[in-house]
Design a protein around this motif. Structure first.
Motif, PDB file in Angstrom:
ATOM      1  N   GLN A   1       0.553  -1.206   0.285  1.00  0.00           N
ATOM      2  CA  GLN A   1       0.147  -0.010  -0.026  1.00  0.00           C
ATOM      3  C   GLN A   1       0.714   1.199  -0.058  1.00  0.00           C
ATOM      4  OE1 GLN A   1      -2.533  -0.361   3.474  1.00  0.00           O
ATOM      5  NE2 GLN A   1      -3.639  -2.179   2.393  1.00  0.00           N
ATOM      6  N   LYS A   2       2.087   1.074   0.430  1.00  0.00           N
ATOM      7  CA  LYS A   2       2.992   2.242   0.539  1.00  0.00           C
ATOM      8  C   LYS A   2       3.481   2.698  -1.071  1.00  0.00           C
ATOM      9  CE  LYS A   2       4.909   1.476   5.123  1.00  0.00           C
ATOM     10  NZ  LYS A   2       6.186   1.122   5.951  1.00  0.00           N
ATOM     11  N   GLY A   3       3.430   1.820  -1.934  1.00  0.00           N
ATOM     12  CA  GLY A   3       3.935   2.051  -3.094  1.00  0.00           C
ATOM     13  C   GLY A   3       5.201   2.778  -3.300  1.00  0.00           C
ATOM     14  N   LEU A   4       6.337   1.811  -2.500  1.00  0.00           N
ATOM     15  CA  LEU A   4       7.483   2.665  -2.580  1.00  0.00           C
ATOM     16  C   LEU A   4       8.284   2.418  -3.795  1.00  0.00           C
ATOM     17  CD1 LEU A   4       8.823   1.311   0.975  1.00  0.00           C
ATOM     18  CD2 LEU A   4       7.955   3.523   0.333  1.00  0.00           C
ATOM     19  N   TRP A   5       8.294   1.222  -4.455  1.00  0.00           N
ATOM     20  CA  TRP A   5       9.320   1.139  -5.658  1.00  0.00           C
ATOM     21  C   TRP A   5       8.486   1.720  -6.756  1.00  0.00           C
ATOM     22  CZ3 TRP A   5       6.999  -1.462 -10.023  1.00  0.00           C
ATOM     23  CH2 TRP A   5       5.920  -2.239  -9.594  1.00  0.00           C
ATOM     24  N   GLN A   6       7.209   2.002  -6.670  1.00  0.00           N
ATOM     25  CA  GLN A   6       6.506   2.699  -7.835  1.00  0.00           C
ATOM     26  C   GLN A   6       6.827   4.145  -7.874  1.00  0.00           C
ATOM     27  OE1 GLN A   6       5.044   0.751  -5.716  1.00  0.00           O
ATOM     28  NE2 GLN A   6       3.604  -0.525  -6.887  1.00  0.00           N
ATOM     29  N   LYS A   7       7.339   4.593  -6.462  1.00  0.00           N
ATOM     30  CA  LYS A   7       7.753   6.171  -6.403  1.00  0.00           C
ATOM     31  C   LYS A   7       9.518   6.117  -6.511  1.00  0.00           C
ATOM     32  CE  LYS A   7       4.219   6.872  -2.792  1.00  0.00           C
ATOM     33  NZ  LYS A   7       4.093   7.151  -1.261  1.00  0.00           N
TER      34      LYS A   7
ATOM     35  N   GLU B   1      11.486   4.449  -4.737  1.00  0.00           N
ATOM     36  CA  GLU B   1      12.385   3.863  -3.625  1.00  0.00           C
ATOM     37  C   GLU B   1      12.659   2.549  -3.660  1.00  0.00           C
ATOM     38  OE1 GLU B   1      10.646   5.658  -0.055  1.00  0.00           O
ATOM     39  OE2 GLU B   1       9.943   7.603  -1.244  1.00  0.00           O
ATOM     40  N   VAL B   2      13.232   2.070  -4.511  1.00  0.00           N
ATOM     41  CA  VAL B   2      13.434   0.494  -4.697  1.00  0.00           C
ATOM     42  C   VAL B   2      14.272   0.051  -3.422  1.00  0.00           C
ATOM     43  CG1 VAL B   2      14.495  -1.312  -6.153  1.00  0.00           C
ATOM     44  CG2 VAL B   2      13.366   0.744  -7.057  1.00  0.00           C
ATOM     45  N   LYS B   3      15.343   0.871  -3.005  1.00  0.00           N
ATOM     46  CA  LYS B   3      16.197   0.471  -1.898  1.00  0.00           C
ATOM     47  C   LYS B   3      15.442   0.286  -0.637  1.00  0.00           C
ATOM     48  CE  LYS B   3      20.381   1.461   0.581  1.00  0.00           C
ATOM     49  NZ  LYS B   3      21.376   2.525   0.789  1.00  0.00           N
ATOM     50  N   ASN B   4      14.496   1.241  -0.262  1.00  0.00           N
ATOM     51  CA  ASN B   4      13.632   0.911   0.863  1.00  0.00           C
ATOM     52  C   ASN B   4      12.561  -0.223   0.895  1.00  0.00           C
ATOM     53  OD1 ASN B   4      14.988   3.219   1.862  1.00  0.00           O
ATOM     54  ND2 ASN B   4      13.307   4.703   1.310  1.00  0.00           N
TER      55      ASN B   4
ATOM     56  N   ALA C   1      18.178  -8.514  -3.065  1.00  0.00           N
ATOM     57  CA  ALA C   1      17.968  -7.251  -1.989  1.00  0.00           C
ATOM     58  C   ALA C   1      19.368  -6.998  -1.638  1.00  0.00           C
ATOM     59  CB  ALA C   1      17.256  -7.785  -0.756  1.00  0.00           C
ATOM     60  N   ASP C   2      20.205  -7.524  -1.493  1.00  0.00           N
ATOM     61  CA  ASP C   2      21.775  -7.247  -1.078  1.00  0.00           C
ATOM     62  C   ASP C   2      22.330  -6.421  -2.124  1.00  0.00           C
ATOM     63  OD1 ASP C   2      22.703 -10.409   0.375  1.00  0.00           O
ATOM     64  OD2 ASP C   2      21.333  -8.724   1.351  1.00  0.00           O
ATOM     65  N   LEU C   3      22.009  -6.891  -3.486  1.00  0.00           N
ATOM     66  CA  LEU C   3      22.463  -5.901  -4.722  1.00  0.00           C
ATOM     67  C   LEU C   3      21.808  -4.604  -4.778  1.00  0.00           C
ATOM     68  CD1 LEU C   3      22.626  -8.867  -7.209  1.00  0.00           C
ATOM     69  CD2 LEU C   3      24.563  -7.977  -6.357  1.00  0.00           C
ATOM     70  N   VAL C   4      20.682  -4.637  -4.404  1.00  0.00           N
ATOM     71  CA  VAL C   4      19.877  -3.383  -4.406  1.00  0.00           C
ATOM     72  C   VAL C   4      20.567  -2.516  -3.437  1.00  0.00           C
ATOM     73  CG1 VAL C   4      17.907  -2.251  -4.130  1.00  0.00           C
ATOM     74  CG2 VAL C   4      17.852  -4.218  -5.531  1.00  0.00           C
ATOM     75  N   LYS C   5      20.702  -2.923  -2.115  1.00  0.00           N
ATOM     76  CA  LYS C   5      21.130  -2.219  -1.011  1.00  0.00           C
ATOM     77  C   LYS C   5      22.405  -1.739  -1.200  1.00  0.00           C
ATOM     78  CE  LYS C   5      19.269  -5.121   2.160  1.00  0.00           C
ATOM     79  NZ  LYS C   5      18.993  -5.766   3.289  1.00  0.00           N
ATOM     80  N   PHE C   6      23.487  -2.622  -1.355  1.00  0.00           N
ATOM     81  CA  PHE C   6      24.733  -2.503  -1.452  1.00  0.00           C
ATOM     82  C   PHE C   6      25.687  -2.400  -2.680  1.00  0.00           C
ATOM     83  CE2 PHE C   6      24.539  -2.979   2.817  1.00  0.00           C
ATOM     84  CZ  PHE C   6      23.678  -4.346   3.129  1.00  0.00           C
TER      85      PHE C   6
END
Length: 536
Positions: free
Chosen positions: A200-206, A208-211, A270-275
């Motif tokens: 519902q937050k829609g982070l990756w649509q905004k 904010e893929v890392k978050n 997720a590790d690749l996205v974050k680091f």
């Protein structure tokens, strides 16, 4: 004579100037026929002065063709000008005829349109002789369909229940209360709730893929730590996977290798996205979310059941027990509310089930389909066809300018933007030469692009034979059309039928709203009613 020479030179200059303006950007492909999954290269070229700023289009899709790679712009200096070449690798994983739409290239902030090009994607033939053959199965009995009335009934019940809940809770909680700390009964309930909240937050649509990936993996690690007692929050991906395998053996959990592999794949992504600042595509993010949800449910089902009475209540303290009882009371209230809403709308529901929702709201295409149809002849060579409404004579676009045409007539009902459009045109020629039907179909589809700014054009073609033995082509598919001065597109389905006889051409075009059940039925009934008069 001197004046005539000046006129000729003037018109040649004007024509050359106009041609140069229109062809500011050239378009080319290395092939117009490919197999499924093969790459086709689209090349855009433009020649500009050294001070010009050129912006080529960037997208993951051009129409219904996927952009595999956008290659760097190649720059070649030619005296005081630059020749810029931009290349794209495109592909499609379904057979059919597709259109590379007209693209916009900005030169000094001024848009220039490229040419649209049709590409045929052919299927891959399978050698059935090398495949294992099986006996033909017997005829399976098909249960009679219930129809769609239950969907409308369910929708009304849901609307009634939601309306009553809104009224009930808005009346009960008029004063704002401080939000209580949410206490979840079980780790699986917590994980599922947090996953829903995350979507519902829609982070990756905004962007904010890392978050998004951080929260997604935190939910997963927390569930594994709380449910399976593996210290996952402070562990690396490898340690989590190793701990999960050891716990599975210790707790006698039946977990497939695929489940563990999917979990490890998402954690490493997720590790690749974050680091490593990796940026997955939209469909990859959606697949990762689905894998996590499936993994959590699989792990939950794999945990052996403990035969203890009311284990959930024994583990909770007094405060948690009270909160759990409150939740149960709320569920009872919701059930009672749903039952009340059912009784309130009972009379209306009965009316809808006996008469249908369309009797109240109305359905134009259903009324056309179930109304009185008219069978009539149109044009010369005549087309005999059955339609829900009489077609009216219309003017041909641009008039009749071809000197080889003896007679042209057109008849139509509705427009492309209506629920249903039927268009018939017939042409008789002075000669008896045959015309290539594929070119006629391509011309009609391009007219959609020019007149209605059609995009995402999907085309399939089949041979079509009438009862009289006249062969033609039937092209069908979907496209998105736009009204003038509107950016909101309308997706339509269409069928184009073209028949050629010696000295004659007959065309039938039908459009309807995509996913409209009755629009599709109307189109099928019209196509099945086609009869053609042979040219004498």
């Amino acid at each position: 004579m001197k004046n005539n020479t000046l006129y000729i030179l003037f018109f040649l200059f004007i024509g050359t100037f106009a041609f140069g303006q229109q062809k500011r950007v050239t378009t080319a492909v290395d092939s117009t026929k490919i197999k499924i999954g093969a790459q086709i290269n689209l090349t855009l070229k433009t020649s500009v002065d050294t001070l010009s700023n050129v912006v080529f289009p960037e997208s993951t899709n051009f129409g219904q063709l996927e952009v595999l790679e956008s290659y760097p712009t190649d720059t070649v200096k030619q005296k005081d000008r630059y020749l810029l070449t931009k290349r794209y690798g495109l592909t499609q994983f379904d057979s059919g005829k597709y259109m590379i739409p007209s693209l916009k290239v900005l030169i000094n902030d001024k848009p220039y349109s490229t040419d649209s090009i049709f590409v045929n994607v052919a299927g891959v033939k399978v050698d059935t002789l090398k495949q294992k053959m099986y006996d033909i199965k017997g005829i399976a009995e098909v249960k009679e369909s219930m129809g769609n009335w239950w969907k409308y009934l369910l929708g009304l019940l849901l609307l009634g229940g939601i309306g009553y809940l809104i009224y009930y809770f808005s009346k009960k909680y008029k004063k704002k209360e401080k939000p209580e700390e949410v206490v979840y009964a079980t780790p699986i309930e917590k994980a599922v709730t947090l996953l829903k909240n995350l979507e519902q937050k829609g982070l990756w649509q905004k962007g904010e893929v890392k978050n998004y990936y951080s929260e997604l993996t935190d939910i997963t690690r927390t569930y594994i730590e709380e449910e399976i007692q593996v210290p996952a929050m402070e562990s690396t991906t490898s340690e989590v996977i190793t701990g999960l395998r050891n716990a599975a053996v210790r707790k006698k959990m039946k977990i497939s290798q695929e489940t563990v592999d999917n979990l490890e794949r998402v954690l490493r992504q997720a590790d690749l996205v974050k680091f490593a600042k990796s940026k997955p595509l939209d469909f990859e993010i959606a697949e990762d979310r689905a894998k996590i949800e499936k993994t959590i449910f699989t792990l939950h089902k794999a945990i052996p059941e403990v035969e203890e009475e009311d284990e959930e209540l024994l583990l909770l303290d007094a405060q948690k027990k009270e909160l759990l009882l409150k939740k149960k009371r709320k569920r009872k209230i919701a059930i009672a509310t749903f039952a009340g809403a059912f009784l309130v709308v009972g009379t209306l529901t009965y009316f809808i089930t006996t008469r249908g929702l369309d009797a109240i709201l109305g359905n134009p295409t259903k009324e056309l389909y179930e109304g009185e149809w008219i069978k009539s002849d149109y044009g010369n060579p005549a087309v005999t066809i059955e339609t829900p409404k009489v077609l009216k004579r219309t003017k041909l676009p641009g008039g009749n300018k071809d000197m080889g045409i003896k007679e042209s007539q057109a008849f139509a009902y509705g427009t492309v933007f209506d629920e249903v459009m039927v268009n018939i045109s017939t042409t008789s020629f002075k000669d008896t030469l045959s015309r290539p039907l594929e070119k006629v179909v391509e011309k009609e589809i391009k007219s959609f692009e020019k007149q209605y700014k059609a995009k995402d054009v999907f085309v399939k073609q089949d041979q079509f034979d009438t009862k009289e033995g006249i062969s033609g082509i039937k092209a069908y598919g979907t496209m998105v059309v736009f009204k003038e001065d509107s950016d909101k597109g309308i997706k339509i389905g269409y069928e184009i039928m073209v028949f050629g006889q010696e000295g004659g051409l007959q065309e039938i075009i039908i459009t309807y709203r995509d996913n409209d059940e009755y629009g599709s039925k109307i189109s099928d009934r019209i196509v099945n009613s086609v009869e053609l008069k042979k040219v004498n």
